[in-house]
Scaffold this motif. Structure first.
Motif, PDB file in Angstrom:
ATOM      1  N   ARG A  17      -4.640   5.630   1.915  1.00  0.00           N
ATOM      2  CA  ARG A  17      -3.861   4.476   1.483  1.00  0.00           C
ATOM      3  C   ARG A  17      -4.453   3.944   0.190  1.00  0.00           C
ATOM      4  O   ARG A  17      -5.654   3.845   0.045  1.00  0.00           O
ATOM      5  N   GLU A  57      -3.634   0.853  -2.883  1.00  0.00           N
ATOM      6  CA  GLU A  57      -2.832  -0.322  -3.212  1.00  0.00           C
ATOM      7  C   GLU A  57      -1.790   0.034  -4.264  1.00  0.00           C
ATOM      8  O   GLU A  57      -2.055   0.788  -5.191  1.00  0.00           O
ATOM      9  N   PHE A  96       0.839  -1.183   0.000  1.00  0.00           N
ATOM     10  CA  PHE A  96       0.000   0.000   0.000  1.00  0.00           C
ATOM     11  C   PHE A  96       0.878   1.238   0.000  1.00  0.00           C
ATOM     12  O   PHE A  96       1.946   1.258   0.605  1.00  0.00           O
TER      13      PHE A  96
END
Length: 110
Positions: free
Chosen positions: A56, A58, A48
């Motif tokens: 956050r 990915e 992340f």
């Protein structure tokens, strides 16, 4: 793993062997007696990225590649150099093995 023949959830492992990127297991269903093979492969934990506003997201190698290509578009680089750099960055992130800088929110934990 459910039996592919009768869908029963229990099976016993008859044989287990290491293969290139995981483990191959030969199984037998405890109900119908049919044999089948399963493959177990290592899947790295998701990475992340912490954004400026603390969100956050990915990790996306394609976004990294597009940014690197934009930054290097007027430079004479050998073919594949940008792809190699992106791959090296991703590998280094996985190899760091350190916890995140900020705690991972509950909904993002696997």
């Amino acid at each position: 793993m459910n039996c592919p023949y009768c869908s029963h959830p229990d099976s016993k492992v008859i044989d287990s062997r290491d293969v290139d990127d995981g483990v191959r297991r030969r199984r037998e269903c405890v109900v119908c007696g049919q044999r089948f093979t399963t493959y177990e492969r290592f899947q790295p934990a998701g990475l992340f990225v912490v954004k400026k506003d603390q969100r956050r997201e990915e990790f996306n190698k394609e976004k990294l590649l597009s940014g690197l290509r934009r930054a290097c578009e007027k430079r004479p680089l050998p073919a594949g150099a940008v792809d190699k750099v992106a791959g090296d960055i991703e590998a280094e992130l996985y190899n760091m093995g350190k916890g995140p800088k900020y705690p991972v929110p509950e909904e993002l934990r696997g």
